[in-house]
Design a protein around this motif. Structure first.
Motif, PDB file in Angstrom:
ATOM      1  N   ALA A  14       8.384 -16.141  54.802  1.00 49.70           N
ATOM      2  CA  ALA A  14       9.396 -15.764  55.775  1.00 49.70           C
ATOM      3  C   ALA A  14       8.986 -16.255  57.164  1.00 49.70           C
ATOM      4  O   ALA A  14       7.815 -16.163  57.540  1.00 49.70           O
ATOM      5  N   GLY A  15       9.969 -16.796  57.885  1.00 55.25           N
ATOM      6  CA  GLY A  15       9.709 -17.367  59.195  1.00 55.25           C
ATOM      7  C   GLY A  15       9.404 -18.849  59.164  1.00 55.25           C
ATOM      8  O   GLY A  15       9.375 -19.495  60.218  1.00 55.25           O
ATOM      9  N   GLY A  16       9.185 -19.379  57.985  1.00 57.78           N
ATOM     10  CA  GLY A  16       8.865 -20.794  57.846  1.00 57.78           C
ATOM     11  C   GLY A  16      10.094 -21.677  57.812  1.00 57.78           C
ATOM     12  O   GLY A  16      11.227 -21.210  58.000  1.00 57.78           O
ATOM     13  N   SER A  17       9.870 -22.959  57.562  1.00 54.89           N
ATOM     14  CA  SER A  17      10.936 -23.956  57.575  1.00 54.89           C
ATOM     15  C   SER A  17      10.883 -24.834  56.327  1.00 54.89           C
ATOM     16  O   SER A  17       9.813 -25.037  55.746  1.00 54.89           O
ATOM     17  N   LEU A  18      12.033 -25.331  55.954  1.00 54.94           N
ATOM     18  CA  LEU A  18      12.164 -26.332  54.900  1.00 54.94           C
ATOM     19  C   LEU A  18      13.271 -27.291  55.302  1.00 54.94           C
ATOM     20  O   LEU A  18      14.214 -26.893  56.005  1.00 54.94           O
ATOM     21  N   ARG A  19      13.168 -28.505  54.811  1.00 58.22           N
ATOM     22  CA  ARG A  19      14.225 -29.484  55.028  1.00 58.22           C
ATOM     23  C   ARG A  19      14.693 -29.990  53.675  1.00 58.22           C
ATOM     24  O   ARG A  19      13.911 -30.584  52.922  1.00 58.22           O
ATOM     25  N   LEU A  20      15.955 -29.735  53.376  1.00 56.74           N
ATOM     26  CA  LEU A  20      16.559 -30.222  52.147  1.00 56.74           C
ATOM     27  C   LEU A  20      17.247 -31.557  52.410  1.00 56.74           C
ATOM     28  O   LEU A  20      17.840 -31.770  53.470  1.00 56.74           O
ATOM     29  N   SER A  21      17.164 -32.437  51.429  1.00 59.20           N
ATOM     30  CA  SER A  21      17.852 -33.716  51.518  1.00 59.20           C
ATOM     31  C   SER A  21      18.732 -33.914  50.292  1.00 59.20           C
ATOM     32  O   SER A  21      18.433 -33.384  49.215  1.00 59.20           O
ATOM     33  N   CYS A  22      19.778 -34.658  50.485  1.00 59.59           N
ATOM     34  CA  CYS A  22      20.694 -34.977  49.393  1.00 59.59           C
ATOM     35  C   CYS A  22      20.989 -36.469  49.474  1.00 59.59           C
ATOM     36  O   CYS A  22      21.514 -36.947  50.492  1.00 59.59           O
ATOM     37  N   ALA A  23      20.628 -37.176  48.420  1.00 61.93           N
ATOM     38  CA  ALA A  23      20.877 -38.616  48.353  1.00 61.93           C
ATOM     39  C   ALA A  23      22.119 -38.872  47.523  1.00 61.93           C
ATOM     40  O   ALA A  23      22.260 -38.320  46.418  1.00 61.93           O
ATOM     41  N   ALA A  24      22.997 -39.681  48.041  1.00 56.49           N
ATOM     42  CA  ALA A  24      24.260 -39.964  47.367  1.00 56.49           C
ATOM     43  C   ALA A  24      24.353 -41.417  46.957  1.00 56.49           C
ATOM     44  O   ALA A  24      23.889 -42.311  47.673  1.00 56.49           O
ATOM     45  N   ASN A  84      15.316 -23.320  59.394  1.00 52.53           N
ATOM     46  CA  ASN A  84      14.244 -22.701  60.172  1.00 52.53           C
ATOM     47  C   ASN A  84      14.362 -21.181  60.113  1.00 52.53           C
ATOM     48  O   ASN A  84      15.416 -20.646  59.742  1.00 52.53           O
ATOM     49  N   SER A  85      13.300 -20.515  60.486  1.00 50.37           N
ATOM     50  CA  SER A  85      13.291 -19.045  60.519  1.00 50.37           C
ATOM     51  C   SER A  85      13.815 -18.461  59.213  1.00 50.37           C
ATOM     52  O   SER A  85      14.664 -17.570  59.205  1.00 50.37           O
ATOM     53  N   LEU A  86      13.300 -18.965  58.128  1.00 49.25           N
ATOM     54  CA  LEU A  86      13.797 -18.551  56.820  1.00 49.25           C
ATOM     55  C   LEU A  86      13.503 -17.086  56.538  1.00 49.25           C
ATOM     56  O   LEU A  86      12.469 -16.542  56.964  1.00 49.25           O
ATOM     57  N   LYS A  87      14.434 -16.473  55.807  1.00 48.70           N
ATOM     58  CA  LYS A  87      14.347 -15.062  55.456  1.00 48.70           C
ATOM     59  C   LYS A  87      14.354 -14.932  53.929  1.00 48.70           C
ATOM     60  O   LYS A  87      14.893 -15.804  53.233  1.00 48.70           O
TER      61      LYS A  87
END
Length: 122
Positions: A14-24, A84-87
Motif C-alpha cells: 500500500a502506498g506504492g506504484s505500478l505502471r501497467l502497459s497495453c500493447a496493441a 500511484n498511492s495504491l490501496k
C-alpha cells in the motif's frame, strides 16, 4: 481488428506504484478510444479510466482520480496506466480495452486484453 496484451501487474505494498502497459496490434490503433477496467473477485468489472484517440480527453473513476494517470503513444501502439498511492482496494485484475466510440461502460468496448493481476498488500 485489434489484439491487446497487458503487462506490468504484480504485488506491491500500500502506498506504492505500478505502471501497467497495453500493447496493441493493428494499424488502426490511433482511431480507437482506449480504456482500463478492473475486476475484483466476486465483483463486476468496473471502469477505471479512458483516453480518446488523440489523447486529448481523459476520464477517471472517482475512486482513482488524482492517483492514476492514463496515457497513450499512438506511434508505438501502446496505452499505459500509471498507478500511484495504491490501496488494498485497488487489488483486481486489470484489463485494457478498445472501442470505436467508448466511454465508461464496458459494453461499449469490443476488444479486450487477457488481463493482468494487481495485488496491493496492506
Amino acid at each position: 481488428q485489434v489484439q491487446l496484451v497487458e503487462s506490468g501487474g504484480g504485488l506491491v505494498q500500500a502506498g506504492g506504484s505500478l505502471r501497467l502497459s497495453c500493447a496493441a496490434s493493428g494499424r488502426t490503433f490511433g482511431s480507437y478510444v482506449m480504456g482500463w477496467f478492473r475486476q475484483a473477485p466476486g465483483k463486476e468489472r468496473e471502469f477505471v479510466a479512458y483516453i480518446s484517440w488523440s489523447g486529448g480527453i481523459t476520464r477517471y473513476a472517482d475512486s482513482v482520480k488524482g492517483r492514476f494517470t492514463i496515457s497513450r503513444n499512438n506511434a508505438a501502439n501502446t496505452v499505459s496506466l500509471q498507478m500511484n498511492s495504491l490501496k488494498p482496494e485497488d487489488t483486481a485484475v486489470y484489463y485494457c480495452a478498445a472501442a470505436g466510440a467508448g466511454g465508461s461502460n464496458p459494453n461499449q468496448y469490443g476488444y479486450w486484453g487477457q488481463g493482468t493481476q494487481v495485488t496491493v498488500s496492506s
